[in-house]
Design a protein around this motif. Structure first.
Motif, PDB file in Angstrom:
ATOM      1  N   ILE A  40      16.062  -7.280   3.004  1.00  0.00           N
ATOM      2  CA  ILE A  40      15.185  -6.562   3.917  1.00  0.00           C
ATOM      3  C   ILE A  40      13.939  -7.411   4.130  1.00  0.00           C
ATOM      4  O   ILE A  40      13.334  -7.871   3.159  1.00  0.00           O
ATOM      5  N   PRO A  41      13.540  -7.627   5.391  1.00  0.00           N
ATOM      6  CA  PRO A  41      12.326  -8.420   5.636  1.00  0.00           C
ATOM      7  C   PRO A  41      11.103  -7.784   4.967  1.00  0.00           C
ATOM      8  O   PRO A  41      10.998  -6.556   4.867  1.00  0.00           O
ATOM      9  N   ILE A  42      10.192  -8.634   4.510  1.00  0.00           N
ATOM     10  CA  ILE A  42       8.997  -8.169   3.813  1.00  0.00           C
ATOM     11  C   ILE A  42       8.174  -7.247   4.704  1.00  0.00           C
ATOM     12  O   ILE A  42       7.529  -6.319   4.222  1.00  0.00           O
ATOM     13  N   ARG A  43       8.214  -7.476   6.023  1.00  0.00           N
ATOM     14  CA  ARG A  43       7.465  -6.630   6.951  1.00  0.00           C
ATOM     15  C   ARG A  43       7.933  -5.176   6.865  1.00  0.00           C
ATOM     16  O   ARG A  43       7.124  -4.257   6.871  1.00  0.00           O
ATOM     17  N   ASN A  44       9.245  -4.972   6.751  1.00  0.00           N
ATOM     18  CA  ASN A  44       9.780  -3.613   6.616  1.00  0.00           C
ATOM     19  C   ASN A  44       9.343  -2.981   5.302  1.00  0.00           C
ATOM     20  O   ASN A  44       9.024  -1.791   5.246  1.00  0.00           O
ATOM     21  N   THR A  45       9.344  -3.777   4.246  1.00  0.00           N
ATOM     22  CA  THR A  45       8.926  -3.280   2.936  1.00  0.00           C
ATOM     23  C   THR A  45       7.460  -2.871   2.968  1.00  0.00           C
ATOM     24  O   THR A  45       7.095  -1.804   2.458  1.00  0.00           O
ATOM     25  N   VAL A  46       6.626  -3.695   3.592  1.00  0.00           N
ATOM     26  CA  VAL A  46       5.195  -3.379   3.701  1.00  0.00           C
ATOM     27  C   VAL A  46       5.004  -2.096   4.489  1.00  0.00           C
ATOM     28  O   VAL A  46       4.246  -1.210   4.083  1.00  0.00           O
ATOM     29  N   PHE A  47       5.711  -1.957   5.599  1.00  0.00           N
ATOM     30  CA  PHE A  47       5.591  -0.736   6.411  1.00  0.00           C
ATOM     31  C   PHE A  47       6.049   0.490   5.636  1.00  0.00           C
ATOM     32  O   PHE A  47       5.418   1.552   5.705  1.00  0.00           O
ATOM     33  N   ASP A  48       7.129   0.367   4.871  1.00  0.00           N
ATOM     34  CA  ASP A  48       7.613   1.488   4.064  1.00  0.00           C
ATOM     35  C   ASP A  48       6.564   1.926   3.037  1.00  0.00           C
ATOM     36  O   ASP A  48       6.361   3.117   2.817  1.00  0.00           O
ATOM     37  N   LYS A  49       5.893   0.960   2.413  1.00  0.00           N
ATOM     38  CA  LYS A  49       4.851   1.287   1.428  1.00  0.00           C
ATOM     39  C   LYS A  49       3.675   2.000   2.095  1.00  0.00           C
ATOM     40  O   LYS A  49       3.118   2.949   1.545  1.00  0.00           O
ATOM     41  N   ILE A  50       3.305   1.558   3.280  1.00  0.00           N
ATOM     42  CA  ILE A  50       2.215   2.210   4.009  1.00  0.00           C
ATOM     43  C   ILE A  50       2.628   3.622   4.416  1.00  0.00           C
ATOM     44  O   ILE A  50       1.848   4.573   4.292  1.00  0.00           O
ATOM     45  N   LYS A  51       3.865   3.764   4.874  1.00  0.00           N
ATOM     46  CA  LYS A  51       4.361   5.073   5.302  1.00  0.00           C
ATOM     47  C   LYS A  51       4.414   6.046   4.126  1.00  0.00           C
ATOM     48  O   LYS A  51       4.088   7.230   4.285  1.00  0.00           O
ATOM     49  N   GLU A  52       4.815   5.578   2.954  1.00  0.00           N
ATOM     50  CA  GLU A  52       4.861   6.427   1.756  1.00  0.00           C
ATOM     51  C   GLU A  52       3.474   6.939   1.401  1.00  0.00           C
ATOM     52  O   GLU A  52       3.303   8.100   1.044  1.00  0.00           O
ATOM     53  N   ALA A  53       2.477   6.045   1.479  1.00  0.00           N
ATOM     54  CA  ALA A  53       1.121   6.415   1.095  1.00  0.00           C
ATOM     55  C   ALA A  53       0.406   7.169   2.207  1.00  0.00           C
ATOM     56  O   ALA A  53      -0.497   7.962   1.937  1.00  0.00           O
ATOM     57  N   GLY A  54       0.771   6.918   3.448  1.00  0.00           N
ATOM     58  CA  GLY A  54       0.093   7.553   4.566  1.00  0.00           C
ATOM     59  C   GLY A  54      -1.166   6.810   4.959  1.00  0.00           C
ATOM     60  O   GLY A  54      -1.352   6.439   6.092  1.00  0.00           O
ATOM     61  N   SER A  55      -2.030   6.580   3.999  1.00  0.00           N
ATOM     62  CA  SER A  55      -3.281   5.864   4.232  1.00  0.00           C
ATOM     63  C   SER A  55      -3.717   5.217   2.927  1.00  0.00           C
ATOM     64  O   SER A  55      -3.738   5.865   1.888  1.00  0.00           O
ATOM     65  N   LEU A  56      -4.058   3.932   2.993  1.00  0.00           N
ATOM     66  CA  LEU A  56      -4.534   3.223   1.814  1.00  0.00           C
ATOM     67  C   LEU A  56      -5.327   2.003   2.260  1.00  0.00           C
ATOM     68  O   LEU A  56      -5.369   1.688   3.451  1.00  0.00           O
ATOM     69  N   THR A  57      -5.956   1.337   1.319  1.00  0.00           N
ATOM     70  CA  THR A  57      -6.728   0.139   1.649  1.00  0.00           C
ATOM     71  C   THR A  57      -5.835  -1.085   1.498  1.00  0.00           C
ATOM     72  O   THR A  57      -4.790  -1.024   0.842  1.00  0.00           O
TER      73      THR A  57
END
Length: 98
Positions: free
Chosen positions: A3-20
């Motif tokens: 899985i491309p790292i971009r998808n992984t990063v987006f999934d982490k952001i989506k899980e958190a909703g909002s983060l720094t």
């Protein structure tokens, strides 16, 4: 197939909703994704250009990353037209009664 790292990063952001960005970078590092800061910034930029996330500055060194949810506007006139077209189509069959 990886899985491309971009998808992984987006999934982490989506899980958190909002983060720094600092929190996100720590999460990725903790899970074994070793990426440079330049690559990390490029991924965030790509996701923002695609309209998937929103990045805003909090302080000089910290950014807020949020999932961008696009609100879909429903046009009442279009909905009424669609309903009328469906009714006209159904009524065009002989012997159909509703």
């Amino acid at each position: 197939m990886t899985i491309p790292i971009r998808n992984t990063v987006f999934d982490k952001i989506k899980e958190a909703g909002s983060l720094t960005d600092v929190e996100l970078y720590k999460i990725l590092t903790k899970e074994g994704f070793a990426i440079t800061e330049a690559r990390f910034n490029k991924i965030l930029l790509d996701l923002e250009i695609l309209g998937l996330i929103k990045v805003s500055w909090i302080t000089k060194d910290e950014r807020r990353i949020e999932v961008f949810l696009e609100e879909i506007e429903v046009d009442e006139v279009d909905e009424q037209n669609k309903e009328m077209m469906e009714k006209d189509y159904e009524a065009s069959f002989p012997g159909f009664e509703k």
